[in-house]
Every structure is written in C-alpha cells, then in structure tokens.
Design a protein around this motif. Sequence first.
Motif, PDB file in Angstrom:
ATOM      1  N   THR B  57       0.861  -1.186   0.161  1.00  0.00           N
ATOM      2  CA  THR B  57       0.139  -0.073   0.001  1.00  0.00           C
ATOM      3  C   THR B  57       0.952   1.267   0.105  1.00  0.00           C
ATOM      4  N   ASP B  60       2.353   1.791  -3.555  1.00  0.00           N
ATOM      5  CA  ASP B  60       1.486   2.246  -4.368  1.00  0.00           C
ATOM      6  C   ASP B  60       1.131   3.460  -4.169  1.00  0.00           C
ATOM      7  N   GLU B  61       0.942   4.023  -2.787  1.00  0.00           N
ATOM      8  CA  GLU B  61       0.707   5.397  -2.459  1.00  0.00           C
ATOM      9  C   GLU B  61       1.940   6.393  -3.163  1.00  0.00           C
ATOM     10  N   ILE B  64       1.838   6.722  -6.881  1.00  0.00           N
ATOM     11  CA  ILE B  64       0.872   7.513  -7.211  1.00  0.00           C
ATOM     12  C   ILE B  64       1.158   9.091  -7.027  1.00  0.00           C
ATOM     13  N   ASP B  65       1.959   9.376  -6.001  1.00  0.00           N
ATOM     14  CA  ASP B  65       2.402  10.745  -5.765  1.00  0.00           C
ATOM     15  C   ASP B  65       3.152  10.939  -6.794  1.00  0.00           C
ATOM     16  N   LEU B  67       3.498  10.126  -9.795  1.00  0.00           N
ATOM     17  CA  LEU B  67       2.719  10.456 -11.150  1.00  0.00           C
ATOM     18  C   LEU B  67       2.250  11.505 -11.289  1.00  0.00           C
ATOM     19  N   ALA B  68       1.566  11.942  -9.782  1.00  0.00           N
ATOM     20  CA  ALA B  68       0.876  13.218  -9.605  1.00  0.00           C
ATOM     21  C   ALA B  68       1.766  14.404  -9.629  1.00  0.00           C
ATOM     22  N   LEU B  77       7.608   6.671 -16.803  1.00  0.00           N
ATOM     23  CA  LEU B  77       6.328   6.232 -16.772  1.00  0.00           C
ATOM     24  C   LEU B  77       5.982   4.770 -16.582  1.00  0.00           C
ATOM     25  N   VAL B  81       4.333   2.735 -13.551  1.00  0.00           N
ATOM     26  CA  VAL B  81       3.081   1.792 -13.667  1.00  0.00           C
ATOM     27  C   VAL B  81       3.579   0.186 -13.714  1.00  0.00           C
ATOM     28  N   LEU B  84       3.584  -0.502 -10.008  1.00  0.00           N
ATOM     29  CA  LEU B  84       2.407  -0.649  -9.462  1.00  0.00           C
ATOM     30  C   LEU B  84       1.921  -2.316  -9.551  1.00  0.00           C
TER      31      LEU B  84
END
Lengths: 219, 219
Positions: B57, B60-61, B64-65, B67-68, B77, B81, B84
């Motif tokens: 978890t 993954d967080e 995603i951070d 990516l953002a 990229l 991905v 993940l």
Amino acid sequence: MRKVFQEELKSVHDDLVEIARLVAAALEKAVESFKSADVDLAQEVIAEDARIDFRQTALDERAIDILALQGPVASDLRTIVGSLRMSASLERMGDLARHIAQLARLRYPESAIPVQLERTFARMAELDQQIITDLTTLLESHDLALVAKIQGANAEIDDLHAGVFRAIADASWTGSPALAVDAALASRYFERFADHGVSVSRKVSYLVTGEWDGDMTSN
Amino acid sequence: MRKVFQEELKSVHDDLVEIARLVAAALEKAVESFKSADVDLAQEVIAEDARIDFRQTALDERAIDILALQGPVASDLRTIVGSLRMSASLERMGDLARHIAQLARLRYPESAIPVQLERTFARMAELDQQIITDLTTLLESHDLALVAKIQGANAEIDDLHAGVFRAIADASWTGSPALAVDAALASRYFERFADHGVSVSRKVSYLVTGEWDGDMTSN
C-alpha cells in the motif's frame, strides 16, 4: 485539450464496462457448461477468454498513453490508476470463468459436481452471476447502493465455500478423491470470483467518494 | 527537481526489492511449517502477511504521488506503472505463502502432505524458493539471465502440479478425500506462486529492454 481528455477518460470507462459485460457473458456460459457438462460451450468460454485479455491490454495501453500525454492529477489520476487495477481484476475474473469451464471439459462426459453439492453450487453460481451483473451496473451508473449488495453476496458465498470443505471432510462423503478435488477447486474459483468482484466494487466506491472503506490490497 | 525525481524512483525500486525479500522470508517459513506441521511458525507467516500488505500500500501511494507530482513520461512512466503491477503480484505471492501456512495450521497436528507426494512437494517448494530468490536478485541487479531461469523452474512446477492431480485421480490413491483436497490446493498455491514470479520477471525484462516477450496479462 480538456475536451479530448474528458473523451479519453470516458473511453477508458466504456472499455471497463465492456470488459465487465464480456466477463458476465463468460461466467454465464461457464456455469451452464459446468452444470450440464456441455463441452462445446466450455470450449467457447476458453477461446473467448483471449478476447477479454486482449481488451484488457488495449485498455491498459490507452490508460498509460493518457498518463504520458495528459499528465492527469488528483481525481483524474486516481481514476486512471484505479482503471488499471480494475481491469486487472476483471481480467482475472474472466480467467476464473475459464477455469470453471475447464473443469467441465476435464470431467466430460461426467459432471464435475457431486450430487450432494448440486444445490450449493447452483447457489454459488447464481450469486457470482448477480455480483458481475451488479458490478457492471455499478461501473456504468456509480449507484453505490450496489457495493453493499455485492459484499452481501460475497459473504454468502464465503459461507457456502466453507460448507463445501466441511462436506468433503465429513465421514458421510462418498465421492472419490478426484471428485472431492474438483468440488474444492470449483468452490474456490467461485469464491475468488466474488472476492475480485468486491475488490472492484470498493475501488469504484473509493473513486466516487474519495474514501476508502478498508485495506487497499486486492484480495 | 530532476535529482529528487531520480531519488523517488530509486525509493520505489528499493521498496519493491524489500517486498520481494519479505515474500521470500514468508515462503521459507510457510514451507517449513507445511513440512513439519509447525503451527506456531504458520501463525507467524499469517501475522506477517499484514506487513507485506502494508508495504505494498505504501509503495502504491508513493508511486501515485510521483505520477501526480512529477508527471513522468516514456520509460520513467512505464517503470512507475510497472512497479504498481509488480507490487500487486508480489503481494499476491505473499498471500499464497500465507495460504500454504494456513493449510499447515488447518491440519495440525497432522501433516497436510500425503506420504506418497512428499518428494513432489519438497521439490515444488524448493523451486518456488529458488524463483523468489532469483526474482529478488533480478529486481536488484536487472540480470536478465535470471528471467529464463525463473521460466525454467516454472515449467518444472507445472509438470509437478499436473503429476499431483494424476496421483490423486489414480486408482492407487489411498488417502482420504480431505487429504486429496489439501494436496490439490497446496499444489495449486505453489503453482500460482511460480506463475506470479514469471509474471514479475517478464515485467522487469520488459522495463529493461523495452520489448515484450508475450501477452501483457498477468496470469
């Protein structure tokens, strides 16, 4: 640019719904072939699983292109990453429908279901079919009342699954060891199918509300 | 900015390696508890699986951070991905180690392994341990020679898995239906563990070479 982006998000969404529909169709055929030992129908499910896999790959490629070209943030980013995860779960549900069909083919011309468990399996199949139907609607409509309904069906499946294992271990079990194994595996496939359904439904809920109701890991 | 980004990518990479190590430790204990019907050790694996889930978890967080906040493109990229997806497979391998340990606990104080299949299961366990060890090294070193080695071990496991099912269906099988079910499930857990290992190894290969050697779907 913004309009193109919204259209691209929409097409990922539509792809997810379409994959869910293909999984629902695969499960329906798999259950029918499993009940009636229809080997041709089983063969169809096995062949069509490749289509689901292909659709998943296409969705994933599209999602990655959106990440690369649009650099989405916040809720759009969560939606794209969530779609990658949901497509993986749906693809796995397709695999499980294929496994159920493969059990039917393996035992042909006999049935893979022991007589004393016929009603249990009929109910498990019905619940899984309800789950994938509700999940498809949930993906389309975002009607979150369906999340609890899916979880309820999953809880009933968990009970039935435990019952199958008790029946096999019981002294009154008269089937062969091979039949016991088929029943255990089939039960596990139905149970895993429901688990993945719950996992996808919770992701939809999270994406709609922004709140997570439990652990992030897919089960 | 660029330096921060490289450090963040590196930390995702380190997290993946760390999760792979935790899975290797879980499998080793699970196999030991399965062989020796050691219920305390089984209990440890079950409790520690939560740590693997937590690490996944967190990874993954973080991904995603990145990516953002960084909007990575091209190979960066794909790496994010890919991470993940690999973390999801590793988490699932941890679950399978837990399932193996749970079989040991369920049958305690008896062994979950029928005597005539002891050698088969010992070999399956050894191959899975080799796979997760090689996978950890592959994630660390990107030594692509390990990909073929992992696939070879997986092919041997597939053969052993088929052999378990033949043994159960054979007229000479003398175990109870419940024991047959345990053997079939254990065999499936070992086989699935190897499948996920292959899936992760192919993703590493893809990220390193940019070329995909088969279908994108996780098995």
